[in-house]
Design a protein around this motif. Structure first.
Motif, PDB file in Angstrom:
ATOM      1  N   LEU A   1     -92.990 -59.160  22.434  1.00  0.00           N
ATOM      2  CA  LEU A   1     -91.958 -60.151  22.145  1.00  0.00           C
ATOM      3  C   LEU A   1     -92.129 -60.730  20.744  1.00  0.00           C
ATOM      4  N   GLU A   2     -93.366 -60.787  20.298  1.00  0.00           N
ATOM      5  CA  GLU A   2     -93.640 -61.375  18.984  1.00  0.00           C
ATOM      6  C   GLU A   2     -93.565 -60.365  17.841  1.00  0.00           C
ATOM      7  N   HIS A   3     -93.818 -59.094  18.171  1.00  0.00           N
ATOM      8  CA  HIS A   3     -93.821 -58.079  17.120  1.00  0.00           C
ATOM      9  C   HIS A   3     -92.631 -57.153  17.286  1.00  0.00           C
ATOM     10  N   ARG A   4     -91.659 -57.376  16.461  1.00  0.00           N
ATOM     11  CA  ARG A   4     -90.447 -56.557  16.557  1.00  0.00           C
ATOM     12  C   ARG A   4     -90.577 -55.310  15.704  1.00  0.00           C
ATOM     13  N   THR A   5     -91.773 -54.733  15.724  1.00  0.00           N
ATOM     14  CA  THR A   5     -92.064 -53.624  14.824  1.00  0.00           C
ATOM     15  C   THR A   5     -92.084 -52.275  15.536  1.00  0.00           C
ATOM     16  N   HIS A   6     -91.627 -52.264  16.809  1.00  0.00           N
ATOM     17  CA  HIS A   6     -91.629 -51.012  17.570  1.00  0.00           C
ATOM     18  C   HIS A   6     -93.005 -50.374  17.558  1.00  0.00           C
ATOM     19  N   PRO A   7     -94.009 -51.119  17.968  1.00  0.00           N
ATOM     20  CA  PRO A   7     -95.382 -50.640  17.848  1.00  0.00           C
ATOM     21  C   PRO A   7     -95.672 -49.439  18.727  1.00  0.00           C
ATOM     22  N   THR A   8     -96.663 -48.686  18.310  1.00  0.00           N
ATOM     23  CA  THR A   8     -97.152 -47.564  19.106  1.00  0.00           C
ATOM     24  C   THR A   8     -98.265 -48.072  20.016  1.00  0.00           C
ATOM     25  N   VAL A   9     -98.688 -47.248  20.950  1.00  0.00           N
ATOM     26  CA  VAL A   9     -99.779 -47.599  21.843  1.00  0.00           C
ATOM     27  C   VAL A   9    -101.010 -47.984  21.030  1.00  0.00           C
ATOM     28  N   ASP A  10    -101.286 -47.191  20.021  1.00  0.00           N
ATOM     29  CA  ASP A  10    -102.460 -47.436  19.188  1.00  0.00           C
ATOM     30  C   ASP A  10    -102.410 -48.789  18.487  1.00  0.00           C
ATOM     31  N   GLU A  11    -101.266 -49.123  17.958  1.00  0.00           N
ATOM     32  CA  GLU A  11    -101.129 -50.400  17.267  1.00  0.00           C
ATOM     33  C   GLU A  11    -101.340 -51.560  18.226  1.00  0.00           C
ATOM     34  N   ILE A  12    -100.737 -51.464  19.377  1.00  0.00           N
ATOM     35  CA  ILE A  12    -100.893 -52.516  20.381  1.00  0.00           C
ATOM     36  C   ILE A  12    -102.358 -52.626  20.778  1.00  0.00           C
TER      37      ILE A  12
ATOM     38  N   ASN B   1    -105.117 -51.609  19.214  1.00  0.00           N
ATOM     39  CA  ASN B   1    -105.996 -52.081  18.145  1.00  0.00           C
ATOM     40  C   ASN B   1    -105.862 -53.578  17.925  1.00  0.00           C
ATOM     41  N   ASP B   2    -104.634 -54.061  17.913  1.00  0.00           N
ATOM     42  CA  ASP B   2    -104.432 -55.484  17.667  1.00  0.00           C
ATOM     43  C   ASP B   2    -104.950 -56.336  18.818  1.00  0.00           C
ATOM     44  N   LEU B   3    -104.658 -55.928  20.035  1.00  0.00           N
ATOM     45  CA  LEU B   3    -105.052 -56.750  21.178  1.00  0.00           C
ATOM     46  C   LEU B   3    -106.539 -56.647  21.483  1.00  0.00           C
ATOM     47  N   SER B   4    -107.173 -55.579  21.063  1.00  0.00           N
ATOM     48  CA  SER B   4    -108.605 -55.425  21.311  1.00  0.00           C
ATOM     49  C   SER B   4    -109.401 -56.557  20.701  1.00  0.00           C
TER      50      SER B   4
ATOM     51  N   PRO C   1     -97.908 -60.493  36.878  1.00  0.00           N
ATOM     52  CA  PRO C   1     -98.594 -60.764  35.608  1.00  0.00           C
ATOM     53  C   PRO C   1    -100.111 -60.664  35.777  1.00  0.00           C
ATOM     54  N   SER C   2    -100.750 -60.135  34.762  1.00  0.00           N
ATOM     55  CA  SER C   2    -102.214 -60.153  34.685  1.00  0.00           C
ATOM     56  C   SER C   2    -102.524 -60.521  33.244  1.00  0.00           C
ATOM     57  N   VAL C   3    -103.769 -60.792  32.967  1.00  0.00           N
ATOM     58  CA  VAL C   3    -104.128 -61.146  31.591  1.00  0.00           C
ATOM     59  C   VAL C   3    -103.638 -60.073  30.618  1.00  0.00           C
ATOM     60  N   GLN C   4    -103.942 -58.830  30.956  1.00  0.00           N
ATOM     61  CA  GLN C   4    -103.583 -57.731  30.065  1.00  0.00           C
ATOM     62  C   GLN C   4    -102.070 -57.582  29.933  1.00  0.00           C
ATOM     63  N   ARG C   5    -101.391 -57.618  31.058  1.00  0.00           N
ATOM     64  CA  ARG C   5     -99.939 -57.427  31.037  1.00  0.00           C
ATOM     65  C   ARG C   5     -99.255 -58.528  30.239  1.00  0.00           C
ATOM     66  N   LEU C   6     -99.735 -59.744  30.440  1.00  0.00           N
ATOM     67  CA  LEU C   6     -99.159 -60.863  29.701  1.00  0.00           C
ATOM     68  C   LEU C   6     -99.366 -60.689  28.199  1.00  0.00           C
ATOM     69  N   ALA C   7    -100.582 -60.316  27.846  1.00  0.00           N
ATOM     70  CA  ALA C   7    -100.890 -60.148  26.429  1.00  0.00           C
ATOM     71  C   ALA C   7    -100.001 -59.075  25.801  1.00  0.00           C
ATOM     72  N   ILE C   8     -99.816 -57.985  26.516  1.00  0.00           N
ATOM     73  CA  ILE C   8     -99.005 -56.887  25.976  1.00  0.00           C
ATOM     74  C   ILE C   8     -97.541 -57.301  25.878  1.00  0.00           C
ATOM     75  N   MET C   9     -97.065 -57.994  26.895  1.00  0.00           N
ATOM     76  CA  MET C   9     -95.668 -58.441  26.860  1.00  0.00           C
ATOM     77  C   MET C   9     -95.452 -59.424  25.722  1.00  0.00           C
ATOM     78  N   MET C  10     -96.376 -60.359  25.563  1.00  0.00           N
ATOM     79  CA  MET C  10     -96.254 -61.321  24.466  1.00  0.00           C
ATOM     80  C   MET C  10     -96.305 -60.618  23.115  1.00  0.00           C
ATOM     81  N   TYR C  11     -97.166 -59.646  23.040  1.00  0.00           N
ATOM     82  CA  TYR C  11     -97.264 -58.896  21.789  1.00  0.00           C
ATOM     83  C   TYR C  11     -95.926 -58.261  21.426  1.00  0.00           C
TER      84      TYR C  11
END
Lengths: 138, 138
Positions: free
Chosen positions: B27-38, B40-43, B15-25
């Motif tokens: 798990l919370e967003h069941r929207t099949h996000p694209t790289v861009d969506e992830i 933009n939101d996490l930025s 785990p790293s800060v970034q990896r955790l954030a992406i994994m949590m994202y």
DNA sequence: CTTTGTGCAAATTCTTTGCACCAAA
DNA sequence: TTTGGTGCAAAGAATTTGCACAAAG
């Protein structure tokens, strides 16, 4: 050849030299070719062929339902002129795409949330290692 | 949060800060996000985040089997952190991807030609029009 | 003529790569 | 210190777009 022509007409597509060649190519090559493969092979017979035309043509074919566009590959779209029910398998190592039998009925679920959905196409994809690559990985 | 952390560790991912954030994202967003969506939101929360890291991270997650990479979209890859069996439906008009129930067993066929294939993942995709867009097209 | 298809080149978009810097063990 | 993660900028690759020309009816 006449079969391909009739097939295009039946699908509401005006035949042209290029369209006929591409349709025949797809009917003869059950290899789920990419745009590049189609373009490279057909360029030999039709030297003036442009990749744009291949893109345009395949797009029309898919929209009219004459062929299937497969998104099993991460990098590029593949096309399938085969019209019988079957599933696909992509090897994660050699990247080849295989037709595999589909022994069961794939039905669109009648759930509450999706009952007003209008389903057009159903695809079944498998990813893994083909017999050749599974052997090597041992 | 701790769940996500443990989930990464269980899948052999440091785990790293970034990896955790992406994994949590995911798990919370069941929207099949694209790289861009992830990205933009996490930025917003992690201003230094780079798109390369998002790409790297998702690639690792998918390789380790922690998430699923979906190729249902022609243009870009989508990601799914959901780990229960389900199928996908993409609307040909609005391009949204929906989870839909999978009521039947999808088994890999035991045909002669494919008996030595090693199947890793099975995907069921539907394409058509979602309830909203089916209505409009009337 | 008029409509439709073709093809070149340029532009766009998604993704990967190379490399330097940073962080943790 | 050594290993591995992050991030920027540039490169790469698939696809689309704009536009002029050709073909067919």
């Amino acid at each position: 050849m006449d079969t391909a022509k009739q097939y295009l007409i039946n699908n509401g597509i005006k035949p042209s030299v290029q369209r006929l060649a591409i349709m025949m190519y797809l009917l003869e090559h059950r290899t789920h070719p990419t745009v590049d493969e189609i373009f490279n092979d057909l360029s030999k017979a039709i030297p003036t062929l442009s990749k744009t035309t291949v893109y345009n043509t395949l797009k029309i074919f898919a929209e009219k339902g004459a062929i299937l566009s497969l998104t099993i590959d991460e990098k590029m779209v593949r096309f399938d002129g085969y019209n019988q029910r079957h599933a696909h398998f992509r090897c994660l190592n050699c990247n080849k795409v295989f037709d595999i039998p589909l022994n069961y009925d794939v039905e669109f679920p009648k759930a509450e949330e999706t009952k007003d959905f209008q389903n057009i196409e159903t695809h079944v994809y498998h990813r893994g290692y083909c017999s050749e690559c599974a052997k090597e990985n041992k």
